[in-house]
Design a protein around this motif. Structure first.
Motif, PDB file in Angstrom:
ATOM      1  N   LEU A 124       7.386  49.824-111.323  1.00  0.00           N
ATOM      2  CA  LEU A 124       7.322  50.027-109.878  1.00  0.00           C
ATOM      3  C   LEU A 124       8.672  49.962-109.176  1.00  0.00           C
ATOM      4  O   LEU A 124       8.779  50.310-108.011  1.00  0.00           O
ATOM      5  CB  LEU A 124       6.405  48.971-109.246  1.00  0.00           C
ATOM      6  N   ILE A 125       9.711  49.489-109.866  1.00  0.00           N
ATOM      7  CA  ILE A 125      11.027  49.286-109.256  1.00  0.00           C
ATOM      8  C   ILE A 125      12.074  50.107-110.013  1.00  0.00           C
ATOM      9  O   ILE A 125      12.195  49.998-111.236  1.00  0.00           O
ATOM     10  CB  ILE A 125      11.450  47.795-109.304  1.00  0.00           C
ATOM     11  N   GLY A 126      12.833  50.906-109.295  1.00  0.00           N
ATOM     12  CA  GLY A 126      13.877  51.716-109.910  1.00  0.00           C
ATOM     13  C   GLY A 126      15.022  50.867-110.437  1.00  0.00           C
ATOM     14  O   GLY A 126      15.250  49.751-109.978  1.00  0.00           O
ATOM     15  N   PRO A 162      11.138  54.383-108.546  1.00  0.00           N
ATOM     16  CA  PRO A 162      11.398  54.429-109.983  1.00  0.00           C
ATOM     17  C   PRO A 162      11.234  55.814-110.588  1.00  0.00           C
ATOM     18  O   PRO A 162      11.467  55.990-111.775  1.00  0.00           O
ATOM     19  CB  PRO A 162      10.337  53.486-110.548  1.00  0.00           C
ATOM     20  N   HIS A 163      10.841  56.789-109.772  1.00  0.00           N
ATOM     21  CA  HIS A 163      10.539  58.122-110.282  1.00  0.00           C
ATOM     22  C   HIS A 163      11.544  59.163-109.801  1.00  0.00           C
ATOM     23  O   HIS A 163      12.124  59.024-108.740  1.00  0.00           O
ATOM     24  CB  HIS A 163       9.140  58.557-109.827  1.00  0.00           C
ATOM     25  N   ILE A 164      11.678  60.199-110.615  1.00  0.00           N
ATOM     26  CA  ILE A 164      12.389  61.403-110.203  1.00  0.00           C
ATOM     27  C   ILE A 164      11.452  62.569-110.465  1.00  0.00           C
ATOM     28  O   ILE A 164      10.497  62.452-111.236  1.00  0.00           O
ATOM     29  CB  ILE A 164      13.731  61.591-110.942  1.00  0.00           C
ATOM     30  N   SER A 165      11.733  63.676-109.828  1.00  0.00           N
ATOM     31  CA  SER A 165      10.904  64.855-110.044  1.00  0.00           C
ATOM     32  C   SER A 165      11.095  65.358-111.470  1.00  0.00           C
ATOM     33  O   SER A 165      12.118  65.084-112.114  1.00  0.00           O
ATOM     34  CB  SER A 165      11.270  65.944-109.044  1.00  0.00           C
ATOM     35  N   LEU A 166      10.108  66.081-111.961  1.00  0.00           N
ATOM     36  CA  LEU A 166      10.233  66.674-113.291  1.00  0.00           C
ATOM     37  C   LEU A 166      11.451  67.591-113.338  1.00  0.00           C
ATOM     38  O   LEU A 166      12.191  67.606-114.326  1.00  0.00           O
ATOM     39  CB  LEU A 166       8.952  67.451-113.637  1.00  0.00           C
ATOM     40  N   ASN A 225       8.809  58.656-114.606  1.00  0.00           N
ATOM     41  CA  ASN A 225       9.317  57.301-114.422  1.00  0.00           C
ATOM     42  C   ASN A 225      10.565  57.181-115.302  1.00  0.00           C
ATOM     43  O   ASN A 225      10.483  57.316-116.526  1.00  0.00           O
ATOM     44  CB  ASN A 225       8.265  56.265-114.815  1.00  0.00           C
ATOM     45  N   VAL A 226      11.707  56.929-114.693  1.00  0.00           N
ATOM     46  CA  VAL A 226      12.985  56.963-115.410  1.00  0.00           C
ATOM     47  C   VAL A 226      13.093  55.841-116.447  1.00  0.00           C
ATOM     48  O   VAL A 226      13.557  56.075-117.562  1.00  0.00           O
ATOM     49  CB  VAL A 226      14.173  56.908-114.412  1.00  0.00           C
TER      50      VAL A 226
END
Length: 182
Positions: free
Chosen positions: A55-57, A126-130, A170-171
């Motif tokens: 949940l946290i980058g 915590p996410h980036i686009s595909l 999710n990186v």
């Protein structure tokens, strides 16, 4: 005086119910039904050491890892929040230019998705686009001496499709899967 006693009794009962009973009940039920989520969605390594949360980058800067979305809070959950810089603010424009130049120096030549140069509202996404993950494949593949197609397959396997936000990755999970490939 009788009304004051009733009001105080009602206040005390509602205070106990809404301040203690209800929160404890919700916490216990959540802990029983959703233990992973209720405890922060923590990720542990093979030695049972907490290395992060889904949940946290986190900040990844090494060329052999996929880069996270920038953070206005320095990836500090205690001070999460956006920068509040407007789209014409010279500070924001300089930050975006610096981040773009860093990605260009790393070897990214395609158009850069905004989520690689602009922080999210929380600063902890915590996410980036595909698209942002796929654009980094050649750089990470070169740094790890891996075939691009193999790395692209890993990114696609780790991607999630949401009807609300589209495809994202999710990186931290992606970089962990990358480390397990070794």
């Amino acid at each position: 005086m009788k009304s004051l006693k009733k009001a105080m009794l009602l206040f005390t009962v509602l205070f106990i119910i809404t301040g203690f009973v209800y929160p404890m009940t919700v916490t216990l039920v959540a802990g029983l039904l959703f233990p992973d989520q209720a405890h922060g969605s923590l990720i542990v390594d093979n030695d049972n050491k907490v290395i992060g949360s889904t949940l946290i980058g986190q900040n990844f800067t090494a060329p052999d890892y996929f880069q996270s979305r920038p953070s206005a809070s320095g990836y500090n959950a205690a001070s999460s929040g956006g920068s509040n810089l407007g789209p014409t603010n010279p500070v924001l424009l300089e930050l975006v230019a610096n981040r773009t130049n860093t990605l260009r120096r790393a070897g990214i030549t395609d158009p850069i998705p905004s989520d690689l140069v602009m922080a999210s509202a929380s600063g902890l996404d915590p996410h980036i686009s595909l698209e942002a993950a796929l654009i980094q494949v050649p750089v990470v593949a070169k740094a790890r001496n891996l075939p691009e197609e193999k790395l692209k397959s890993l990114v696609l396997a780790e991607s999630v499709n949401s009807p609300f936000t589209g495809d994202y990755v999710n990186v931290l999970s992606l970089n962990r899967a990358l480390d397990e490939m070794r």
